[in-house]
Design a protein around this motif. Structure first.
Motif, PDB file in Angstrom:
ATOM      1  N   ALA A 135       0.815  -1.218   0.000  1.00 13.09           N
ATOM      2  CA  ALA A 135       0.000   0.000   0.000  1.00 13.09           C
ATOM      3  C   ALA A 135       0.854   1.275   0.000  1.00 13.09           C
ATOM      4  O   ALA A 135       0.337   2.384  -0.161  1.00 13.09           O
ATOM      5  N   LEU A 136       2.154   1.112   0.207  1.00 11.13           N
ATOM      6  CA  LEU A 136       3.040   2.271   0.309  1.00 11.13           C
ATOM      7  C   LEU A 136       3.177   2.954  -1.052  1.00 11.13           C
ATOM      8  O   LEU A 136       3.547   2.307  -2.023  1.00 11.13           O
ATOM      9  N   PRO A 137       2.869   4.247  -1.128  1.00 10.98           N
ATOM     10  CA  PRO A 137       2.989   4.914  -2.428  1.00 10.98           C
ATOM     11  C   PRO A 137       4.426   4.877  -2.947  1.00 10.98           C
ATOM     12  O   PRO A 137       5.379   4.940  -2.162  1.00 10.98           O
ATOM     13  N   GLU A 138       4.553   4.762  -4.254  1.00 12.38           N
ATOM     14  CA  GLU A 138       5.830   4.793  -4.973  1.00 12.38           C
ATOM     15  C   GLU A 138       6.734   5.892  -4.425  1.00 12.38           C
ATOM     16  O   GLU A 138       6.269   7.011  -4.221  1.00 12.38           O
ATOM     17  N   GLY A 139       7.968   5.557  -4.196  1.00 12.57           N
ATOM     18  CA  GLY A 139       8.932   6.584  -3.811  1.00 12.57           C
ATOM     19  C   GLY A 139       8.979   6.888  -2.325  1.00 12.57           C
ATOM     20  O   GLY A 139       9.848   7.630  -1.881  1.00 12.57           O
ATOM     21  N   MET A 140       8.044   6.340  -1.542  1.00  6.25           N
ATOM     22  CA  MET A 140       8.099   6.585  -0.094  1.00  6.25           C
ATOM     23  C   MET A 140       8.927   5.493   0.567  1.00  6.25           C
ATOM     24  O   MET A 140       8.832   4.319   0.202  1.00  6.25           O
ATOM     25  N   ASP A 141       9.717   5.918   1.538  1.00  9.42           N
ATOM     26  CA  ASP A 141      10.632   5.003   2.191  1.00  9.42           C
ATOM     27  C   ASP A 141      10.128   4.794   3.620  1.00  9.42           C
ATOM     28  O   ASP A 141      10.153   5.717   4.427  1.00  9.42           O
ATOM     29  N   PHE A 142       9.648   3.592   3.915  1.00  9.04           N
ATOM     30  CA  PHE A 142       9.054   3.338   5.228  1.00  9.04           C
ATOM     31  C   PHE A 142       9.137   1.855   5.538  1.00  9.04           C
ATOM     32  O   PHE A 142       8.853   1.015   4.683  1.00  9.04           O
ATOM     33  N   THR A 143       9.531   1.542   6.758  1.00  8.73           N
ATOM     34  CA  THR A 143       9.629   0.144   7.188  1.00  8.73           C
ATOM     35  C   THR A 143       8.682  -0.119   8.354  1.00  8.73           C
ATOM     36  O   THR A 143       8.853   0.464   9.423  1.00  8.73           O
ATOM     37  N   PRO A 144       7.687  -0.987   8.159  1.00  8.14           N
ATOM     38  CA  PRO A 144       6.819  -1.359   9.281  1.00  8.14           C
ATOM     39  C   PRO A 144       7.508  -2.387  10.171  1.00  8.14           C
ATOM     40  O   PRO A 144       8.090  -3.350   9.665  1.00  8.14           O
ATOM     41  N   LEU A 145       7.471  -2.165  11.453  1.00  6.69           N
ATOM     42  CA  LEU A 145       8.040  -3.111  12.422  1.00  6.69           C
ATOM     43  C   LEU A 145       6.864  -3.795  13.113  1.00  6.69           C
ATOM     44  O   LEU A 145       6.066  -3.134  13.774  1.00  6.69           O
ATOM     45  N   MET A 146       6.771  -5.099  12.938  1.00  8.36           N
ATOM     46  CA  MET A 146       5.561  -5.792  13.353  1.00  8.36           C
ATOM     47  C   MET A 146       5.628  -6.259  14.811  1.00  8.36           C
ATOM     48  O   MET A 146       6.708  -6.533  15.352  1.00  8.36           O
ATOM     49  N   THR A 147       4.451  -6.364  15.422  1.00 10.48           N
ATOM     50  CA  THR A 147       4.365  -6.803  16.813  1.00 10.48           C
ATOM     51  C   THR A 147       3.364  -7.953  16.938  1.00 10.48           C
ATOM     52  O   THR A 147       2.434  -8.062  16.142  1.00 10.48           O
ATOM     53  N   ALA A 148       3.587  -8.756  17.960  1.00 13.53           N
ATOM     54  CA  ALA A 148       2.688  -9.873  18.255  1.00 13.53           C
ATOM     55  C   ALA A 148       1.688  -9.437  19.322  1.00 13.53           C
ATOM     56  O   ALA A 148       2.039  -8.711  20.254  1.00 13.53           O
ATOM     57  N   TYR A 149       0.468  -9.890  19.166  1.00 15.39           N
ATOM     58  CA  TYR A 149      -0.597  -9.605  20.145  1.00 15.39           C
ATOM     59  C   TYR A 149      -0.613 -10.766  21.136  1.00 15.39           C
ATOM     60  O   TYR A 149      -0.879 -11.905  20.759  1.00 15.39           O
ATOM     61  N   LEU A 150      -0.289 -10.493  22.372  1.00 16.81           N
ATOM     62  CA  LEU A 150      -0.224 -11.560  23.375  1.00 16.81           C
ATOM     63  C   LEU A 150      -1.620 -11.965  23.830  1.00 16.81           C
ATOM     64  O   LEU A 150      -2.487 -11.109  24.037  1.00 16.81           O
ATOM     65  N   THR A 151      -1.811 -13.263  23.961  1.00 16.89           N
ATOM     66  CA  THR A 151      -3.066 -13.790  24.523  1.00 16.89           C
ATOM     67  C   THR A 151      -2.704 -14.772  25.626  1.00 16.89           C
ATOM     68  O   THR A 151      -1.530 -15.128  25.797  1.00 16.89           O
TER      69      THR A 151
END
Ligand code: DOR
Ligand code: ZN
Length: 345
Positions: A63-79
């Motif tokens: 979904a990141l628009p062309e030319g944008m520099d972004f890194t998502p850092l993912m997290t776990a949902y604890l149950t």
């Protein structure tokens, strides 16, 4: 000449990106400012497996628009049922960088959260061993506890015993709102830190009730008394290195906020960095903005700070009344107002 400040590119260490059309609509606001963000896992259903986190990360990157520099850092949902081996495997594979505690019932999509911290003892033990940061929504949830006291009670009932049992655990107290939390973090050792949102630096609980009920000032943890705001502000701008940027930007469709049972969450992503700059300027410590926004978070997470820089200009910027949220408009933080700073393109 226009006053400017240039800092290393910041990261957002607490963000709700949502999914689908809303994620596509809100993502560019974050990516415009931040190189990386800790992406919260409270989707419906929550992100509890490494496979789900990897797929979510792919959707974000797509979904990141062309030319944008972004890194998502993912997290776990604890149950209550999180398996320590699965969690550790996802961490070792680099799929997620941290795990989030939602006490069951504390906030949006927290129904599958942890019902008793002792239920995840083995998980926390493993996190401590592998150096995986534990991110806490720090509120108790018992109905009989006053909503304004829930963060302070969490410190006594959950955080202190937990950190005593796990003396090496990296612990981030998310979106702190009270003097109690600020003092607790300040007094802790280097593995204990906190994120601070723009709204908890700028508004107190009066904002929720000014002239009537203001749903767009409602988030969880709820804003507290002025004395707490001032204490959080002092901590965040004080230069200790233990408090860093985490917006908790949490978009909800306007209709879901302006309803008889309005959702908790403030969508501050559009002008987050500008709002923090205002606070640091007002406190006379603009020089400390870079550490708060760009250095202290990476240090806790064991990551290098970003090499690129961004520049803020002291120019008044209008905040729109609504922003396209994909299928419905979303009302941003400080809608219709002005910001004292502007991020240079
Ligand atoms: O206000 C909040 N909104 N607090 C949270 O903890 C969750 C968030 C959301 O997901 O909407
Ligand atoms: Zn959050």
């Amino acid at each position: 000449m226009t006053e400017t400040i240039t800092i290393r590119r910041p990261d957002d260490w607490h963000l709700h990106l949502r999914d689908g059309a809303m994620m596509e609509a809100v993502l560019p606001y974050t990516a415009r400012q931040f190189a990386r963000a800790i992406v919260m896992p409270n989707l419906a259903p929550p992100v509890t497996t490494a496979a789900a986190a990897a797929a979510y990360r792919e959707r974000i990157l797509a979904a990141l628009p062309e030319g944008m520099d972004f890194t998502p850092l993912m997290t776990a949902y604890l149950t209550d049922d999180t398996d320590p081996d699965d969690l550790a495997a996802g961490f070792e594979q680099g799929i997620w960088v941290a795990a989030k505690l939602y006490p069951a019932g504390a906030t949006t999509n927290s129904a599958s959260g942890v019902t008793d911290i002792r239920n995840i003892d083995r998980v926390v033990e493993r996190m401590e061993k592998i150096g995986m940061p534990f991110l806490a929504h720090g509120e108790v949830t018992h109905d009989e506890v006053d909503i304004f006291d829930r963060e302070a009670r969490f410190i006594e009932e959950v955080a202190i015993p937990l950190l005593k049992r796990h003396e090496g655990l990296k612990f981030v107290f998310e979106h702190i709102t009270t003097r109690d939390a600020a003092q607790f973090v300040e007094a802790g050792d280097a593995r204990i830190a906190a994120t601070v949102t723009p709204q908890h630096l700028q508004i107190n609980r009066n904002a929720i009730f000014k002239g009537g009920i203001n749903p767009h000032a409602y988030c969880l943890p709820v804003a507290k008394r002025e004395e707490h705001r001032l204490a959080v502000r002092k901590a965040a701008t004080g230069g200790s290195g233990k408090f860093f940027l985490g917006t908790d930007s949490a978009p909800h469709a306007r209709s879901a906020k302006e309803s008889a049972c309005g959702c908790a969450g403030i969508f501050n992503a559009p002008f987050a960095l500008e709002a923090y700059a205002e606070v640091f300027e007002e406190e006379g410590v603009l020089g400390r903005l870079e550490a708060f926004a760009s250095l202290d978070g990476p240090r806790l997470y064991g990551m290098a700070p970003n090499e690129a820089t961004v520049t803020l200009e002291k120019v008044e910027t209008r905040v729109p009344g609504t922003i396209d949220g994909g299928t419905e408009p979303v009302v941003p933080y400080r809608a219709g107002g002005t910001m004292g700073w502007r991020l240079k393109a």
